[in-house]
Design an enzyme around this catalytic site. Sequence first.
Site, PDB file in Angstrom:
ATOM      1  N   GLU A 103       0.834  -1.207   0.000  1.00 38.22           N
ATOM      2  CA  GLU A 103       0.000   0.000   0.000  1.00 38.22           C
ATOM      3  C   GLU A 103       0.866   1.253   0.000  1.00 38.22           C
ATOM      4  O   GLU A 103       1.924   1.285   0.617  1.00 38.22           O
ATOM      5  CB  GLU A 103      -0.860   0.027   1.267  1.00 38.22           C
ATOM      6  N   CYS A 118       3.002   8.442   1.446  1.00 33.69           N
ATOM      7  CA  CYS A 118       3.383   7.499   2.493  1.00 33.69           C
ATOM      8  C   CYS A 118       3.774   6.194   1.807  1.00 33.69           C
ATOM      9  O   CYS A 118       2.970   5.611   1.075  1.00 33.69           O
ATOM     10  CB  CYS A 118       2.181   7.313   3.421  1.00 33.69           C
ATOM     11  N   CYS A 125       5.013  -6.994   7.898  1.00 31.06           N
ATOM     12  CA  CYS A 125       5.941  -6.429   8.892  1.00 31.06           C
ATOM     13  C   CYS A 125       6.126  -7.438  10.026  1.00 31.06           C
ATOM     14  O   CYS A 125       5.182  -8.104  10.441  1.00 31.06           O
ATOM     15  CB  CYS A 125       5.379  -5.126   9.456  1.00 31.06           C
ATOM     16  N   CYS A 129       3.048  -4.725  15.868  1.00 31.54           N
ATOM     17  CA  CYS A 129       2.322  -3.819  16.775  1.00 31.54           C
ATOM     18  C   CYS A 129       0.864  -4.266  16.845  1.00 31.54           C
ATOM     19  O   CYS A 129       0.253  -4.565  15.816  1.00 31.54           O
ATOM     20  CB  CYS A 129       2.422  -2.376  16.270  1.00 31.54           C
ATOM     21  N   CYS A 132      -1.994  -2.508  14.669  1.00 30.02           N
ATOM     22  CA  CYS A 132      -1.705  -2.207  13.264  1.00 30.02           C
ATOM     23  C   CYS A 132      -2.135  -3.349  12.358  1.00 30.02           C
ATOM     24  O   CYS A 132      -1.761  -4.505  12.589  1.00 30.02           O
ATOM     25  CB  CYS A 132      -0.206  -1.951  13.114  1.00 30.02           C
ATOM     26  N   GLY A 172       5.531  -2.068   6.784  1.00 24.08           N
ATOM     27  CA  GLY A 172       6.903  -2.492   7.056  1.00 24.08           C
ATOM     28  C   GLY A 172       7.638  -1.574   8.010  1.00 24.08           C
ATOM     29  O   GLY A 172       7.223  -0.453   8.275  1.00 24.08           O
ATOM     30  N   GLU A 173       8.740  -2.099   8.525  1.00 24.51           N
ATOM     31  CA  GLU A 173       9.631  -1.333   9.404  1.00 24.51           C
ATOM     32  C   GLU A 173      10.847  -0.950   8.552  1.00 24.51           C
ATOM     33  O   GLU A 173      11.687  -1.807   8.240  1.00 24.51           O
ATOM     34  CB  GLU A 173      10.024  -2.203  10.607  1.00 24.51           C
ATOM     35  N   SER A 202      10.210   6.675   9.535  1.00 24.75           N
ATOM     36  CA  SER A 202       9.564   6.393  10.815  1.00 24.75           C
ATOM     37  C   SER A 202       9.913   4.977  11.279  1.00 24.75           C
ATOM     38  O   SER A 202       9.745   4.017  10.530  1.00 24.75           O
ATOM     39  CB  SER A 202       8.047   6.513  10.629  1.00 24.75           C
ATOM     40  N   SER A 225       8.298   5.976  16.501  1.00 22.60           N
ATOM     41  CA  SER A 225       6.942   5.587  16.908  1.00 22.60           C
ATOM     42  C   SER A 225       7.038   5.027  18.319  1.00 22.60           C
ATOM     43  O   SER A 225       7.245   3.833  18.518  1.00 22.60           O
ATOM     44  CB  SER A 225       6.396   4.531  15.942  1.00 22.60           C
ATOM     45  N   LEU A 226       6.888   5.897  19.286  1.00 25.30           N
ATOM     46  CA  LEU A 226       7.116   5.512  20.678  1.00 25.30           C
ATOM     47  C   LEU A 226       5.888   4.800  21.261  1.00 25.30           C
ATOM     48  O   LEU A 226       5.978   3.714  21.807  1.00 25.30           O
ATOM     49  CB  LEU A 226       7.468   6.762  21.499  1.00 25.30           C
ATOM     50  N   HIS A 227       4.751   5.457  21.201  1.00 26.05           N
ATOM     51  CA  HIS A 227       3.439   4.900  21.569  1.00 26.05           C
ATOM     52  C   HIS A 227       3.222   4.589  23.050  1.00 26.05           C
ATOM     53  O   HIS A 227       2.088   4.332  23.455  1.00 26.05           O
ATOM     54  CB  HIS A 227       3.086   3.650  20.742  1.00 26.05           C
ATOM     55  N   ASN A 301      -7.175   5.056  14.763  1.00 25.45           N
ATOM     56  CA  ASN A 301      -8.177   4.837  13.719  1.00 25.45           C
ATOM     57  C   ASN A 301      -8.530   3.345  13.771  1.00 25.45           C
ATOM     58  O   ASN A 301      -7.714   2.513  13.379  1.00 25.45           O
ATOM     59  CB  ASN A 301      -7.545   5.217  12.367  1.00 25.45           C
ATOM     60  N   CYS A 348      -2.568   2.022   7.593  1.00 31.06           N
ATOM     61  CA  CYS A 348      -1.711   1.090   6.891  1.00 31.06           C
ATOM     62  C   CYS A 348      -2.116  -0.359   7.130  1.00 31.06           C
ATOM     63  O   CYS A 348      -2.369  -0.776   8.240  1.00 31.06           O
ATOM     64  CB  CYS A 348      -0.296   1.397   7.350  1.00 31.06           C
TER      65      CYS A 348
HETATM   66  S1  SF4 Z   1       2.958   0.029  13.048  1.00 26.45           S
HETATM   67 FE1  SF4 Z   1       4.675  -0.057  11.606  1.00 26.45          FE
HETATM   68  S2  SF4 Z   1       6.229  -1.238  12.726  1.00 26.45           S
HETATM   69 FE2  SF4 Z   1       4.277  -1.623  13.801  1.00 26.45          FE
HETATM   70  S3  SF4 Z   1       3.480  -3.509  12.821  1.00 26.45           S
HETATM   71 FE3  SF4 Z   1       2.604  -1.743  11.706  1.00 26.45          FE
HETATM   72  S4  SF4 Z   1       3.985  -1.446   9.963  1.00 26.45           S
HETATM   73 FE4  SF4 Z   1       5.085  -2.698  11.474  1.00 26.45          FE
END
Ligand code: SF4
Length: 359
Positions: A103, A118, A125, A129, A132, A172-173, A202, A225-227, A301, A348
């Site tokens: 995407e 983006c 990934c 997370c 996600c 992805g990371e 990011s 991306s601390l969260h 979201n 995403c």
């Molecule tokens: S937020 Fe980013 S790092 Fe975390 S699972 Fe989704 S794509 Fe991967």
Amino acid sequence: MDKETSSEQSKTSKKVLSGLTLAELTEFTDSLGLPKFRAKQIHSWIYAKWAKSFDEMTDLGQELRIKLKEVAEIQLLKLAHLEVSKDGTRKYLFELPDGQLIESVLIAFDDRDSLSACLSSQVGCAVGCTFCATGYLGFKRNLNHQEIVDQVMSIQRESGKRVANIVYMGQGEPLLNTDTVIESIKTLMNSVGIGARHITVSTSGIVPGINQLAAANLPITLALSLHAPDRATREEIVPITTKYPIHKVMEAVRDYVNTTRRRVTIEYVLLEGINDSENQARQLAELVGDLHCNINLIPFNPTRNKEGVVLYGRPDISTQKRFRDIAGRSGKTVTIRLERGTDIDAACGQLHNKFIEAR
Ligand code: SF4
């Protein structure tokens, strides 16, 4: 996967040109016995004029255009699906040469003329997370640099709009594919013409990747991306925290700022009842301390996991503002991100999952 792989994988086995550097295009024209200036002409048609076909490349001559059509093609990515939001956000699902899907999103802001893209850096990934939709997919493979760059070119060719800002914040990371991401950034700067200061990478906090990016010393922006500011919550929602604990990540980010002199962005998705308490806002302010950064709050979201369950809620506006105000006592600029594309599954991984289910 090396740079050649994508074109070798092309179903037509023609050389795919979009996304290649000038050096790679020169190798290609050399292989055809053409003079070097032909590579520059093709480079300009692809990156400055967004040509969709060789027929548009009128200064190449008809004979050469016919030859190029036989052995090459321009676009690498195939548009599998496009959704357009009421607010102008365009969400693309692209098919890669091996059939995998990724995407990309084109985001327009009412208060800005410039458009942001983006980009995805991997298929799926591995970070996982818990909030996600891409995390629910698992990891499939890394993208190569041509697959990353052609996301931008495909978006420009399809939309007819110039992309001015890039965020590596799609599937992805990026810092688990760091060499390729750095290479793609250089092509975006040198071929596509996007300024380094308009590029953001990011990361969920991959310490070796942050160190490598610092060593590359590109004047781009790093977003963390601390969260969550505390270990227990972060381990729960960003499982890779067990491998790279918060204090190690913050140390790497501080080193990054010292090396590059660039301000970083702290991203923080707000999940109702999980990481949105006043205490956590205070902990966040304390954690960033004197770090040269700003803080971006992202109200969640809602996304569904594999079982179709929505795991988290979005805090109400007053909780969001309270969190912002307390975190702001750190002296940092704290903003609540404007939502875009909420009517089209812009988070995403959501479009990918929906498309897979429908296949
Ligand atoms: S937020 Fe980013 S790092 Fe975390 S699972 Fe989704 S794509 Fe991967």
